[in-house]
Design an enzyme around this catalytic site. Sequence first.
Site, short mmCIF file in Angstrom:
data_model
loop_
_atom_site.label_atom_id
_atom_site.label_comp_id
_atom_site.label_asym_id
_atom_site.label_seq_id
_atom_site.Cartn_x
_atom_site.Cartn_y
_atom_site.Cartn_z
N GLY B 12 0.05 3.09 9.39
CA GLY B 12 -0.42 2.46 8.17
C GLY B 12 0.74 2.07 7.27
O GLY B 12 1.58 2.92 6.94
N GLY B 14 0.49 0.65 4.15
CA GLY B 14 0.10 0.45 2.76
C GLY B 14 0.92 1.36 1.84
O GLY B 14 2.01 1.83 2.22
N GLY B 15 0.39 1.60 0.67
CA GLY B 15 1.14 2.36 -0.34
C GLY B 15 1.51 3.75 0.10
O GLY B 15 2.68 4.15 0.02
N PHE B 118 -8.65 3.15 -19.31
CA PHE B 118 -9.50 3.02 -18.13
C PHE B 118 -10.67 3.99 -18.28
O PHE B 118 -10.65 4.86 -19.15
CB PHE B 118 -8.70 3.35 -16.87
N GLN B 240 -17.47 5.22 -3.31
CA GLN B 240 -17.52 4.65 -4.65
C GLN B 240 -17.97 3.19 -4.62
O GLN B 240 -17.41 2.39 -3.87
CB GLN B 240 -16.14 4.73 -5.30
N HIS B 242 -17.84 0.12 -6.90
CA HIS B 242 -17.17 -0.35 -8.11
C HIS B 242 -18.15 -1.19 -8.91
O HIS B 242 -18.81 -2.06 -8.35
CB HIS B 242 -15.94 -1.17 -7.74
N LEU B 252 -13.03 -7.96 -6.09
CA LEU B 252 -12.90 -6.99 -7.17
C LEU B 252 -12.51 -7.65 -8.49
O LEU B 252 -11.66 -8.53 -8.53
CB LEU B 252 -11.83 -5.95 -6.80
N THR B 254 -11.09 -6.03 -11.98
CA THR B 254 -10.58 -4.73 -12.40
C THR B 254 -11.33 -4.12 -13.57
O THR B 254 -11.78 -4.82 -14.48
CB THR B 254 -9.08 -4.80 -12.76
N GLU B 255 -11.41 -2.78 -13.54
CA GLU B 255 -11.93 -2.01 -14.66
C GLU B 255 -11.07 -2.24 -15.90
O GLU B 255 -11.52 -2.05 -17.03
CB GLU B 255 -11.88 -0.52 -14.26
N ARG B 286 -17.14 5.50 -13.03
CA ARG B 286 -17.62 4.35 -12.26
C ARG B 286 -19.00 4.58 -11.68
O ARG B 286 -19.82 3.66 -11.61
CB ARG B 286 -16.63 4.03 -11.13
N HIS B 353 -16.34 0.15 -2.70
CA HIS B 353 -14.95 0.00 -3.11
C HIS B 353 -14.00 1.04 -2.54
O HIS B 353 -12.88 0.73 -2.18
CB HIS B 353 -14.91 0.06 -4.63
N GLU B 387 -5.91 6.97 1.02
CA GLU B 387 -7.37 6.91 1.08
C GLU B 387 -7.93 7.56 2.34
O GLU B 387 -9.04 8.09 2.34
CB GLU B 387 -7.85 5.45 0.98
N ARG B 398 -14.07 8.98 -7.86
CA ARG B 398 -12.68 8.74 -8.24
C ARG B 398 -12.60 8.01 -9.57
O ARG B 398 -13.38 7.10 -9.83
CB ARG B 398 -11.98 7.90 -7.16
N SER B 403 -6.25 6.06 -7.59
CA SER B 403 -5.95 5.86 -6.16
C SER B 403 -4.48 5.55 -5.95
O SER B 403 -3.84 6.08 -5.04
CB SER B 403 -6.82 4.75 -5.57
N LEU B 404 -3.91 4.71 -6.82
CA LEU B 404 -2.48 4.41 -6.67
C LEU B 404 -1.65 5.67 -6.91
O LEU B 404 -0.65 5.89 -6.23
CB LEU B 404 -2.06 3.29 -7.62
#
Lengths: 234, 587
Positions: B12, B14-15, B118, B240, B242, B252, B254-255, B286, B353, B387, B398, B403-404
């Site tokens: 993976g 990703g982040g 947030f 979740q 969103h 998406l 954003t919130e 959420r 989400h 995730e 969450r 998440s970030l």
Amino acid sequence: MLTVSIYRYNPEADDQPYMQDFEFDAQGRDVMVLDVLEKLKASDPTLVYRRSCREGVCGSDGMNISGKNGLACITPLSQAVKNNKLVIRPLPGMPVIRDLVIDMGQFYAQYEKIQPYLVNNTPAPAIERLQSPEERAKLDGLYECILCACCSTACPSFWWNPDKFIGPSGLLQAYRFLADTRDTSTEERLAKLDDPFSVFRCHGIMNCVQVCPKGLNPTRAIGHIRNMLIRSAT
Amino acid sequence: MKTMSFDAVIVGGGGSGMRAALQLAQSGYKTAVITKVFPTRSHTVSAQGGITCAIASDDPDDQWQWHMYDTIKGSDFIGDQEAIEYMCATGPEAVFELEHMGLPFSRCENGRIYQRPFGGQSKDFGRGGQAARTCAAADRTGHALLHTLYQGNLKNNTVFLNEWFAVDLVKNEDNAVVGVVAIDIETGEEVFVKSKATVFATGGAGRIYASTTNAHICTGDGIGMALRAGFPVQDIEMWQFHPTGIAGAGTLVTEGCRGEGGYLINKSGERFMERYAPNAKDLAGRDVVARSMVLEILEGRGCGENGDHVYLKLDHLGEETLNAKLPGILELSRTFAHADPVVEPIPVVPTCHYMMGGIPTNVNGQAITIDSEGNDQVIAGFYACGEAACVSVHGANRLGGNSLLDLVVFGRASGMFIEKTLREGVDLRDPRESDIAAAMHGLNRLNSSTGGEQASVLRAELQTIMQNYFGVFRRGDYMKDGIAKLNALKHRIDNVALDDKTNAFNTARIEVLELHNLYAVAEATAVSAEARTESRGAHAREDFQERDDVNWLCHSVFYPDDKRVGKRDVNFTLKTREPFAPAIRTY
């Protein structure tokens, strides 16, 4: 019925590339080109293209759509169909792996060449490095690049010298770090770009600006780099 | 079969995967990232609003302990408190590292990182009103973070196996994980990638639902592989929704829109969240906002011709603010909703989400299974973060921006722990040929298959079942029907068609493998959701409307071999203070 003409090539099955026509019924809806491809792939799973986010931020699905480079996921049919026909080809000027998938190696190599990471040789503080909103604003229009390659593969100078000319995307990123007040490597960065090809092969054709799906302006960034190079030479 | 060997392999790009890889590459260990897309195409790129962390920029008196309280409350008290404490306390260091690496955060007048409000954020343990704790790079924080991490990895010479697809885990005779078998998508070559540490940073699986904010690539590959290897997953019923996906498109919004002052309205123009959450209003959790929206729609107060969505109003913020703070949202709304937020509201609807559940791990990223006595057992050689993991910092719900933070903090923690483990020496037995053959079984079977139904048809059916029977509101009898429908689909998916057996960039083969992973996640979700007879966080049951702390103040654990749902204790130990006792959750 819309005619969708797609570039096909599978190195294991085809002697040479060809254009294949599909019929597509959009039922009057202005869907995105990626939606069309997804529908076509459902009935012909051999059709190959890249896609991920489907909202224009990951940069996977750059392709040549009715003659113009763009992202399939944010290009609606209304912008792409001419005379009831949609023509989809891979991004031009790069080796094709299969169908709409190109080998991006040369594009990424140019990106890596510009040292696309912040260099700061001073000790890092315990918190963040401070930067004013005005200093930060200099990065707007630069950091948003998604590496989709629409610009560089629309650039005649890049077609000619993909190994030596950094290309609009790489140069936009080069300027992103030159413009960052936190970066201390300006001189080294400029020295690496100071040759007849890396920057100066840009002839201001501005195809890059015309096709960038994020509305960015690589030509302007290249202009800034030229000015910095000229200033540092005098 | 070709074999490649590494000290650590991260599946993976990703982040979380790239943060773990960066840590290991900096330590000099031979590290590879296997990623099915070029790293910057990973779904982290779509994160918008920001990364929540008490860096005390907006409020110099902000405390990470307040963030910890919000996160525990947000989780509806089944988040592990030890992990949440670690995340919130370590967060500032991890965020400053990103800034030092070059992440172009938005800034305040004093030069510090810009933070926005947030949902679910408070000061002083819920007593001091709304906090602004989410660090942002405009509304493109995920993009900025992912590119910065990729750049950091380039600087540190991480080996990237880009456009490689991990098919299955390889276990040795001691049931330890010793790597994966993978396909180089460009050539179709199959490779055994051997490693002393295998990290799953494979992200979520939102594509089990018909309507999702998730990218096409979010197919739960790591969860599928773990389940096929016989390892359990935790809290997988917790999905979740969103509140603000663009109606029809799923994209998406954003919130951060509501953080900047936007709010939701029904067809009469009423700001209905004032009724459901009088204090936090549109910035409640959420799960709370999503349920309120669905109730408005079900009770006939939805907007549009079919009354099937509500509106997100932003125009009162003014064009200048929208251009400065939410430029990406303007772009997305104009493209996908054909609505210009400067002058008109955006049609939105709750949309799948985020997967709160996943592979259970400890704070070091070590994957866990549970032995016959009910004790946690670390799985040798196997790690997870981001995730795909359930560490668990999100519990049943969450908070936005967490998440970030989760992926950076636990990507980093996994990397640091593996570095230490490698330094101490890792001694895993090589797999036998039969072990590798076992991992190749599914792929070989697929490659020799004939006939069958198209993957796209089966995938659409799977997504419709999940959408209809396991959505925002759930009911036991419906869920039993849903499980029966999934069972009926199983045999058809086992015999899915792969007519094209060529090797060069064959995405049809990849999509079939992804479909198997989607099914594995969907089944675990369905069975776990039916078993949890209470309402908690994102899991809202019409037939069990109350939270049941006597029976369900615990993690659910789904065991793939006998498809049983067990329970695992929530961690209630804090290092720095008394733990937070479960309380009624209101906003």
